[in-house]
Design a protein around this motif. Structure first.
Motif, PDB file in Angstrom:
ATOM      1  N   GLY A  74     -34.486  17.674 -20.290  1.00  0.00           N
ATOM      2  CA  GLY A  74     -33.080  17.371 -20.037  1.00  0.00           C
ATOM      3  C   GLY A  74     -32.733  15.904 -20.092  1.00  0.00           C
ATOM      4  O   GLY A  74     -31.582  15.533 -19.837  1.00  0.00           O
ATOM      5  N   ALA A  75     -33.690  15.040 -20.435  1.00  0.00           N
ATOM      6  CA  ALA A  75     -33.413  13.601 -20.473  1.00  0.00           C
ATOM      7  C   ALA A  75     -32.533  13.252 -21.673  1.00  0.00           C
ATOM      8  O   ALA A  75     -32.738  13.748 -22.783  1.00  0.00           O
ATOM      9  N   ASP A  76     -31.547  12.411 -21.432  1.00  0.00           N
ATOM     10  CA  ASP A  76     -30.733  11.872 -22.526  1.00  0.00           C
ATOM     11  C   ASP A  76     -31.374  10.609 -23.096  1.00  0.00           C
ATOM     12  O   ASP A  76     -31.312  10.352 -24.301  1.00  0.00           O
ATOM     13  N   PHE A  77     -31.952   9.819 -22.192  1.00  0.00           N
ATOM     14  CA  PHE A  77     -32.676   8.612 -22.585  1.00  0.00           C
ATOM     15  C   PHE A  77     -34.020   8.592 -21.867  1.00  0.00           C
ATOM     16  O   PHE A  77     -34.112   8.983 -20.698  1.00  0.00           O
ATOM     17  N   VAL A  78     -35.034   8.119 -22.573  1.00  0.00           N
ATOM     18  CA  VAL A  78     -36.361   7.939 -21.985  1.00  0.00           C
ATOM     19  C   VAL A  78     -36.738   6.475 -22.157  1.00  0.00           C
ATOM     20  O   VAL A  78     -36.754   5.955 -23.280  1.00  0.00           O
ATOM     21  N   PHE A  79     -36.975   5.812 -21.054  1.00  0.00           N
ATOM     22  CA  PHE A  79     -37.373   4.407 -21.065  1.00  0.00           C
ATOM     23  C   PHE A  79     -38.881   4.358 -20.868  1.00  0.00           C
ATOM     24  O   PHE A  79     -39.387   4.789 -19.823  1.00  0.00           O
ATOM     25  N   SER A  80     -39.603   3.863 -21.853  1.00  0.00           N
ATOM     26  CA  SER A  80     -41.067   3.813 -21.784  1.00  0.00           C
ATOM     27  C   SER A  80     -41.520   2.411 -21.397  1.00  0.00           C
ATOM     28  O   SER A  80     -41.309   1.453 -22.146  1.00  0.00           O
ATOM     29  N   ALA A  81     -42.123   2.310 -20.219  1.00  0.00           N
ATOM     30  CA  ALA A  81     -42.610   1.012 -19.734  1.00  0.00           C
ATOM     31  C   ALA A  81     -43.952   1.220 -19.046  1.00  0.00           C
ATOM     32  O   ALA A  81     -44.136   0.863 -17.883  1.00  0.00           O
ATOM     33  N   ILE A  82     -44.889   1.802 -19.789  1.00  0.00           N
ATOM     34  CA  ILE A  82     -46.199   2.099 -19.209  1.00  0.00           C
ATOM     35  C   ILE A  82     -47.148   0.922 -19.422  1.00  0.00           C
ATOM     36  O   ILE A  82     -46.923   0.076 -20.281  1.00  0.00           O
ATOM     37  N   LEU A 133     -40.302  18.341 -25.822  1.00  0.00           N
ATOM     38  CA  LEU A 133     -39.558  18.702 -24.614  1.00  0.00           C
ATOM     39  C   LEU A 133     -38.149  18.120 -24.550  1.00  0.00           C
ATOM     40  O   LEU A 133     -37.275  18.672 -23.872  1.00  0.00           O
ATOM     41  N   ALA A 134     -37.934  17.020 -25.223  1.00  0.00           N
ATOM     42  CA  ALA A 134     -36.606  16.366 -25.194  1.00  0.00           C
ATOM     43  C   ALA A 134     -36.274  15.853 -26.585  1.00  0.00           C
ATOM     44  O   ALA A 134     -36.114  14.644 -26.802  1.00  0.00           O
ATOM     45  N   PRO A 135     -36.161  16.755 -27.568  1.00  0.00           N
ATOM     46  CA  PRO A 135     -35.990  16.331 -28.963  1.00  0.00           C
ATOM     47  C   PRO A 135     -34.705  15.553 -29.224  1.00  0.00           C
ATOM     48  O   PRO A 135     -34.624  14.822 -30.219  1.00  0.00           O
ATOM     49  N   ASP A 136     -33.703  15.700 -28.357  1.00  0.00           N
ATOM     50  CA  ASP A 136     -32.440  14.984 -28.564  1.00  0.00           C
ATOM     51  C   ASP A 136     -32.364  13.665 -27.797  1.00  0.00           C
ATOM     52  O   ASP A 136     -31.346  12.972 -27.863  1.00  0.00           O
ATOM     53  N   ALA A 137     -33.414  13.358 -27.060  1.00  0.00           N
ATOM     54  CA  ALA A 137     -33.405  12.125 -26.271  1.00  0.00           C
ATOM     55  C   ALA A 137     -33.604  10.905 -27.164  1.00  0.00           C
ATOM     56  O   ALA A 137     -34.289  10.969 -28.186  1.00  0.00           O
ATOM     57  N   TRP A 138     -33.018   9.803 -26.741  1.00  0.00           N
ATOM     58  CA  TRP A 138     -33.286   8.512 -27.366  1.00  0.00           C
ATOM     59  C   TRP A 138     -34.338   7.802 -26.524  1.00  0.00           C
ATOM     60  O   TRP A 138     -34.233   7.762 -25.298  1.00  0.00           O
ATOM     61  N   VAL A 139     -35.339   7.249 -27.172  1.00  0.00           N
ATOM     62  CA  VAL A 139     -36.434   6.588 -26.474  1.00  0.00           C
ATOM     63  C   VAL A 139     -36.289   5.079 -26.631  1.00  0.00           C
ATOM     64  O   VAL A 139     -36.181   4.565 -27.746  1.00  0.00           O
ATOM     65  N   ILE A 140     -36.262   4.394 -25.510  1.00  0.00           N
ATOM     66  CA  ILE A 140     -36.198   2.933 -25.491  1.00  0.00           C
ATOM     67  C   ILE A 140     -37.569   2.441 -25.063  1.00  0.00           C
ATOM     68  O   ILE A 140     -38.014   2.699 -23.943  1.00  0.00           O
ATOM     69  N   ASN A 141     -38.242   1.754 -25.978  1.00  0.00           N
ATOM     70  CA  ASN A 141     -39.615   1.349 -25.694  1.00  0.00           C
ATOM     71  C   ASN A 141     -39.701  -0.117 -25.292  1.00  0.00           C
ATOM     72  O   ASN A 141     -39.275  -1.004 -26.030  1.00  0.00           O
TER      73      ASN A 141
END
Length: 448
Positions: A74-82, A133-141
């Motif tokens: 259900g995420a609209d945006f995923v912020f990746s900061a690992i 799982l979230a194919p429509d999400a935008w990922v900000i890396n």
């Protein structure tokens, strides 16, 4: 909108949440899900966010979880900061490199390659999971090395992953301020790779003001990059380099300073953040005030060895506050979610922007952003000195991707040996040996 932050227990997460608190427009982020594998860090950051939200009636709600699938759905945006291996891993990256007499910085040189070899397999697995799982999400890396990791993730997410960095933003704003221009209205002609780029022009009302800066020694010496690189070198280049190019242009001095330092940057941050998270175990400790003091110390000591080498002095007050990558992330989300068109310097696939690189190579350039994503703006060709560095480092990144994909130790050696800051194939082989000894996460690299 729902934002999921991977690495939700990371120290800089409150910067992102603080930016979200200032957004009250329709369609804003209303829920933030923090995901992390470290429950203690996650709890500490959640405390800081609760104090930030106090008194803000429409503050985005926060959810913490250690269930990755739950975080992504259900995420609209995923912020990746690992940070794979944590700051302990960063400190080890620095030490192994310095023991061989080469740079161990986390995104540049041997340290950056080691970090990439650890991080790419994890980031790739995350990209596959997000796609499912979230194919429509935008990922900000924002996961470092940002350009390399963005390219790895783009192989599974296409243009729905966009890399961000605060370095070009800070550089452009400093130049604009020196020239008396409004940073929000100036067009920054910036081009390169992440942590390997140059400002070649700053246009205000259609006029390029950079020649005025390059022609005035007093102006050149009045801001951080001018003091870091020296006015003579900037005039010689005809451009203002990203601060990370100091590691290339003054490599011998930088390595000496890092070897002579009491502790590496990674070791300093490890101790500093361990202290912060330890204090957060006290329920009476003021979470936000403690975090803010720690952040201020972190910012004040940023690239201190390089500034010492150059005699650049302390960082300016205007560079110690927030307003960096978290503002880029917010502007990017606004532009995509609301079709509020913006121009931002981002890490995106090349698509023919730079003729010396293929279409899938991730580069760092100004982009026009709208509801359909980020679109790189056409830029002038790179000068030969920049072509050499950009193509050499891109070859290194491709070798890292090859090693991460195939498990080839030979490809890992090639990545180190091809880097401009590693001066011997023999050193490259010893670096691979040293890093595989200290990092269990590199066990996937085969042995001859």
């Amino acid at each position: 909108m729902k934002l999921t932050i991977l690495g939700g227990g990371g120290f800089r997460v409150p910067l992102v949440y603080g930016a979200l608190l200032g957004d009250h427009a329709e369609g804003r982020v209303s829920r933030v899900t923090l995901y992390d594998t470290d429950a203690g860090r996650l709890a500490a950051v959640a405390r800081v966010l609760r104090e930030q939200a106090a008194g803000v009636p429409d503050a985005p709600g926060t959810v913490v979880t250690d269930d990755l699938d739950e975080a992504l759905r259900g995420a609209d945006f995923v912020f990746s900061a690992i940070r794979v291996g944590g700051l302990e891993g960063r400190a080890a990256d620095e030490r192994v490199a310095l023991d061989e007499g080469v740079l161990g910085q986390e995104t540049v040189g041997a340290g950056g390659i080691a970090f990439g070899l650890r991080t790419v397999p994890v980031a790739t697995a995350l990209a596959r999971r997000i796609a499912r799982l979230a194919p429509d999400a935008w990922v900000i890396n924002f996961t470092n090395p940002a350009g390399l990791v963005t390219e790895a993730m783009s192989r599974h997410l296409g243009d729905r992953v966009i890399g961000i960095c605060d370095s070009p933003v800070g550089l452009g704003r400093r130049i604009a301020r020196v020239l008396g221009a409004d940073p929000d209205r100036a067009w920054i002609d910036y081009v390169g790779l992440n942590h390997l780029g140059w400002v070649r022009g700053l246009r205000v009302g259609g006029r390029d003001e950079l020649p005025r800066l390059l022609g005035d020694p007093a102006l050149l010496g009045s801001f951080e990059e001018g003091r870091l690189f020296g006015p003579d070198w900037l005039r010689s280049l005809g451009a203002v380099p990203n601060e990370y190019l100091h590691y290339y242009y003054f490599n011998r001095e930088a390595v000496r300073a890092y070897r002579e330092a009491e502790q590496t940057r990674g070791a300093f941050l490890r101790e500093q953040q361990e202290g912060f998270y330890a204090r957060m175990k006290d329920p009476e400790a003021p979470a936000l005030a403690t975090w803010d003091r720690t952040r201020a110390e972190r910012e004040a000591t940023y690239m201190s060895e390089n500034r010492e080498v150059a005699g650049a002095g302390e960082r300016e007050e205007s560079d110690l506050g927030s307003g960096g990558y978290e503002q880029v992330a917010l502007a990017l989300m606004r532009a995509v979610a609301r079709d509020e068109r913006a121009t931002l310097i981002l890490n995106v696939r090349n698509r023919g922007t730079l003729s010396v690189l293929d279409a899938d190579a991730v580069i760092e350039v100004p982009c026009l952003v709208d509801a359909n994503g980020a679109h790189p703006v056409a830029v002038d060709p790179l000068p030969y000195h920049a072509v050499g560095l950009v193509t050499a480092v891109k070859a290194v990144e491709r070798a890292v991707l090859d090693a991460a994909d195939s498990g080839s130790r030979e490809a890992a050696v090639r990545a180190f040996a091809l880097h401009p800051l590693v001066d011997s194939v023999s050193v490259a082989r010893r670096l691979v040996e040293g890093y595989t000894r200290v990092h269990p996460g590199l066990a996937y690299l085969d042995r001859p």
